[in-house]
Design a protein around this motif. Structure first.
Motif, PDB file in Angstrom:
ATOM      1  N   SER A   1      15.637   2.021  -4.237  1.00 52.83           N
ATOM      2  CA  SER A   1      16.010   0.923  -3.354  1.00 52.83           C
ATOM      3  C   SER A   1      15.386  -0.406  -3.749  1.00 52.83           C
ATOM      4  O   SER A   1      15.651  -1.425  -3.114  1.00 52.83           O
ATOM      5  N   SER A   2      14.548  -0.409  -4.812  1.00 48.08           N
ATOM      6  CA  SER A   2      13.839  -1.634  -5.175  1.00 48.08           C
ATOM      7  C   SER A   2      13.329  -1.515  -6.605  1.00 48.08           C
ATOM      8  O   SER A   2      13.043  -0.426  -7.092  1.00 48.08           O
ATOM      9  N   TYR A   3      13.182  -2.680  -7.274  1.00 53.85           N
ATOM     10  CA  TYR A   3      12.543  -2.666  -8.592  1.00 53.85           C
ATOM     11  C   TYR A   3      11.083  -2.234  -8.491  1.00 53.85           C
ATOM     12  O   TYR A   3      10.478  -1.835  -9.475  1.00 53.85           O
TER      13      TYR A   3
ATOM     14  N   VAL B   1       7.392  10.555  -0.271  1.00 57.26           N
ATOM     15  CA  VAL B   1       7.420  11.943   0.191  1.00 57.26           C
ATOM     16  C   VAL B   1       7.847  12.852  -0.959  1.00 57.26           C
ATOM     17  O   VAL B   1       8.945  12.717  -1.503  1.00 57.26           O
ATOM     18  N   PHE B   2       6.969  13.781  -1.322  1.00 61.98           N
ATOM     19  CA  PHE B   2       7.281  14.774  -2.342  1.00 61.98           C
ATOM     20  C   PHE B   2       7.736  16.053  -1.643  1.00 61.98           C
ATOM     21  O   PHE B   2       6.941  16.726  -0.981  1.00 61.98           O
ATOM     22  N   HIS B   3       9.014  16.354  -1.770  1.00 58.29           N
ATOM     23  CA  HIS B   3       9.546  17.581  -1.175  1.00 58.29           C
ATOM     24  C   HIS B   3       9.230  18.764  -2.091  1.00 58.29           C
ATOM     25  O   HIS B   3       8.823  18.590  -3.249  1.00 58.29           O
ATOM     26  N   GLU B   4       9.428  19.950  -1.587  1.00 56.88           N
ATOM     27  CA  GLU B   4       9.106  21.141  -2.381  1.00 56.88           C
ATOM     28  C   GLU B   4       9.977  21.211  -3.636  1.00 56.88           C
ATOM     29  O   GLU B   4      11.188  20.965  -3.569  1.00 56.88           O
ATOM     30  N   PRO B   5       9.374  21.534  -4.774  1.00 57.18           N
ATOM     31  CA  PRO B   5      10.160  21.677  -6.007  1.00 57.18           C
ATOM     32  C   PRO B   5      11.228  22.760  -5.865  1.00 57.18           C
ATOM     33  O   PRO B   5      11.016  23.778  -5.195  1.00 57.18           O
ATOM     34  N   ILE B   6      12.371  22.522  -6.480  1.00 60.14           N
ATOM     35  CA  ILE B   6      13.472  23.492  -6.468  1.00 60.14           C
ATOM     36  C   ILE B   6      13.535  24.143  -7.844  1.00 60.14           C
ATOM     37  O   ILE B   6      13.728  23.461  -8.860  1.00 60.14           O
ATOM     38  N   GLU B   7      13.358  25.441  -7.889  1.00 62.22           N
ATOM     39  CA  GLU B   7      13.380  26.169  -9.160  1.00 62.22           C
ATOM     40  C   GLU B   7      14.810  26.243  -9.720  1.00 62.22           C
ATOM     41  O   GLU B   7      15.771  26.402  -8.968  1.00 62.22           O
ATOM     42  N   THR B   8      14.930  26.146 -11.027  1.00 66.08           N
ATOM     43  CA  THR B   8      16.248  26.180 -11.677  1.00 66.08           C
ATOM     44  C   THR B   8      16.369  27.290 -12.714  1.00 66.08           C
ATOM     45  O   THR B   8      17.407  27.396 -13.364  1.00 66.08           O
ATOM     46  N   ARG B   9      15.317  28.105 -12.854  1.00 60.18           N
ATOM     47  CA  ARG B   9      15.318  29.077 -13.955  1.00 60.18           C
ATOM     48  C   ARG B   9      16.435  30.106 -13.856  1.00 60.18           C
ATOM     49  O   ARG B   9      16.857  30.668 -14.866  1.00 60.18           O
TER      50      ARG B   9
ATOM     51  N   ILE C   1      10.192   5.452   0.974  1.00 61.24           N
ATOM     52  CA  ILE C   1      10.550   4.757   2.213  1.00 61.24           C
ATOM     53  C   ILE C   1       9.794   3.440   2.292  1.00 61.24           C
ATOM     54  O   ILE C   1       8.560   3.427   2.279  1.00 61.24           O
ATOM     55  N   GLY C   2      10.521   2.327   2.342  1.00 64.86           N
ATOM     56  CA  GLY C   2       9.898   1.026   2.548  1.00 64.86           C
ATOM     57  C   GLY C   2       9.833   0.132   1.333  1.00 64.86           C
ATOM     58  O   GLY C   2       9.455  -1.041   1.443  1.00 64.86           O
ATOM     59  N   ALA C   3      10.210   0.635   0.155  1.00 67.56           N
ATOM     60  CA  ALA C   3      10.153  -0.196  -1.048  1.00 67.56           C
ATOM     61  C   ALA C   3      11.116  -1.373  -0.965  1.00 67.56           C
ATOM     62  O   ALA C   3      10.841  -2.452  -1.499  1.00 67.56           O
ATOM     63  N   ASP C   4      12.249  -1.164  -0.297  1.00 64.23           N
ATOM     64  CA  ASP C   4      13.229  -2.251  -0.167  1.00 64.23           C
ATOM     65  C   ASP C   4      12.717  -3.373   0.723  1.00 64.23           C
ATOM     66  O   ASP C   4      13.157  -4.518   0.607  1.00 64.23           O
ATOM     67  N   ARG C   5      11.775  -3.067   1.615  1.00 64.63           N
ATOM     68  CA  ARG C   5      11.157  -4.122   2.421  1.00 64.63           C
ATOM     69  C   ARG C   5      10.082  -4.852   1.625  1.00 64.63           C
ATOM     70  O   ARG C   5       9.874  -6.057   1.806  1.00 64.63           O
ATOM     71  N   ALA C   6       9.396  -4.119   0.743  1.00 67.61           N
ATOM     72  CA  ALA C   6       8.336  -4.730  -0.056  1.00 67.61           C
ATOM     73  C   ALA C   6       8.897  -5.684  -1.105  1.00 67.61           C
ATOM     74  O   ALA C   6       8.343  -6.759  -1.344  1.00 67.61           O
ATOM     75  N   LEU C   7       9.987  -5.275  -1.740  1.00 69.44           N
ATOM     76  CA  LEU C   7      10.617  -6.131  -2.750  1.00 69.44           C
ATOM     77  C   LEU C   7      12.131  -5.983  -2.632  1.00 69.44           C
ATOM     78  O   LEU C   7      12.749  -5.166  -3.308  1.00 69.44           O
TER      79      LEU C   7
ATOM     80  N   TRP D   1       0.844  -1.193   0.000  1.00 69.75           N
ATOM     81  CA  TRP D   1       0.000   0.000   0.000  1.00 69.75           C
ATOM     82  C   TRP D   1       0.878   1.242   0.000  1.00 69.75           C
ATOM     83  O   TRP D   1       1.819   1.350   0.772  1.00 69.75           O
ATOM     84  N   VAL D   2       0.561   2.171  -0.879  1.00 68.96           N
ATOM     85  CA  VAL D   2       1.345   3.392  -1.029  1.00 68.96           C
ATOM     86  C   VAL D   2       0.610   4.558  -0.394  1.00 68.96           C
ATOM     87  O   VAL D   2      -0.567   4.817  -0.722  1.00 68.96           O
ATOM     88  N   VAL D   3       1.287   5.240   0.506  1.00 69.04           N
ATOM     89  CA  VAL D   3       0.755   6.475   1.070  1.00 69.04           C
ATOM     90  C   VAL D   3       1.691   7.610   0.666  1.00 69.04           C
ATOM     91  O   VAL D   3       2.896   7.414   0.543  1.00 69.04           O
ATOM     92  N   THR D   4       1.131   8.777   0.435  1.00 71.10           N
ATOM     93  CA  THR D   4       1.935   9.902  -0.030  1.00 71.10           C
ATOM     94  C   THR D   4       1.932  11.031   0.984  1.00 71.10           C
ATOM     95  O   THR D   4       1.018  11.168   1.803  1.00 71.10           O
TER      96      THR D   4
END
Length: 207
Positions: free
Chosen positions: A32-34, A160-168, A138-144, A10-13
């Motif tokens: 960390s996992s396929y 976890v989606f961190h805040e976008p970093i602007e590159t302009r 976080i946790g994909a390596d435990r799932a597979l 199960w995926v939580v965001t």
């Protein structure tokens, strides 16, 4: 969904409010996992194209989709790798986000939690003036686990989606600094610790 949920993964965001569905991004998750690939497919909001090693074309079921929808990279050929990044540039110009794993491969979880990042994602973000989004899985390596058995274990995976970093306002000379910034964000969320300044090749597992 077909691959994961019947197996009890199960995926939580977290932080998806940071992502504007109408914008184009370069997503840079740890690897960390396929299972990271289908995890990203069910958690990333905007449509995106995944950049990955050409060997994925040969994977059962997933390879069929990958060859038709995403961007394979032949890492053994500089010419073919460059063609793949040109393809990615066209995808970005066409209004579609791109996702690639800056580590380039799955770390040995008995030794490290996060490999040193490669430059490609960060140069691409700066050259195309596209915001880059650090993503911590976080946790994909435990799932597979990457142990050659391809057995999926029931697990809750957090993305976890961190805040976008602007590159302009950046130039290519700042790609290294951007890379280190994204590494630090993901490393701190994975381990709960800031990266030691003396770190060189990899980060010791701490979770």
């Amino acid at each position: 969904y077909v691959i994961m949920y019947p197996a009890g993964v199960w995926v939580v965001t977290e932080g998806r409010k940071n992502i504007d569905r109408k914008k184009v991004y370069i997503f840079a998750p740890n690897h960390s996992s396929y299972l990271d690939i289908p995890i990203c497919n069910v958690s990333v909001i905007p449509s995106f194209r995944f950049i990955g090693k050409a060997e994925l074309n040969d994977m059962p079921l997933f390879g069929y989709m990958f060859k038709r929808l995403h961007i394979p990279v032949n890492r053994g050929s500089v010419t073919e790798s460059y063609k793949s990044f040109l393809h990615a540039k066209e995808v970005l110009k066409g209004g579609t986000s791109v996702l690639l794993f800056p580590e380039g491969t799955i770390p040995d979880k008995t030794k490290v939690s996060l490999l040193r990042f490669k430059d490609g994602a960060f140069r691409m973000a700066i050259e195309n003036k596209i915001p880059i989004v650090p993503v911590t899985i976080i946790g994909a390596d435990r799932a597979l686990p990457d142990n050659g058995k391809f057995l999926i274990h029931p697990t809750v995976v957090r993305v976890v989606f961190h805040e976008p970093i602007e590159t302009r306002d950046m130039d290519v000379a700042q790609a290294g600094a951007l890379k280190e910034q994204v590494f630090e964000i993901i490393h701190e969320r994975l381990t709960g610790k800031k990266r030691p300044e003396e770190l060189t090749e990899s980060v010791s597992a701490a979770h």
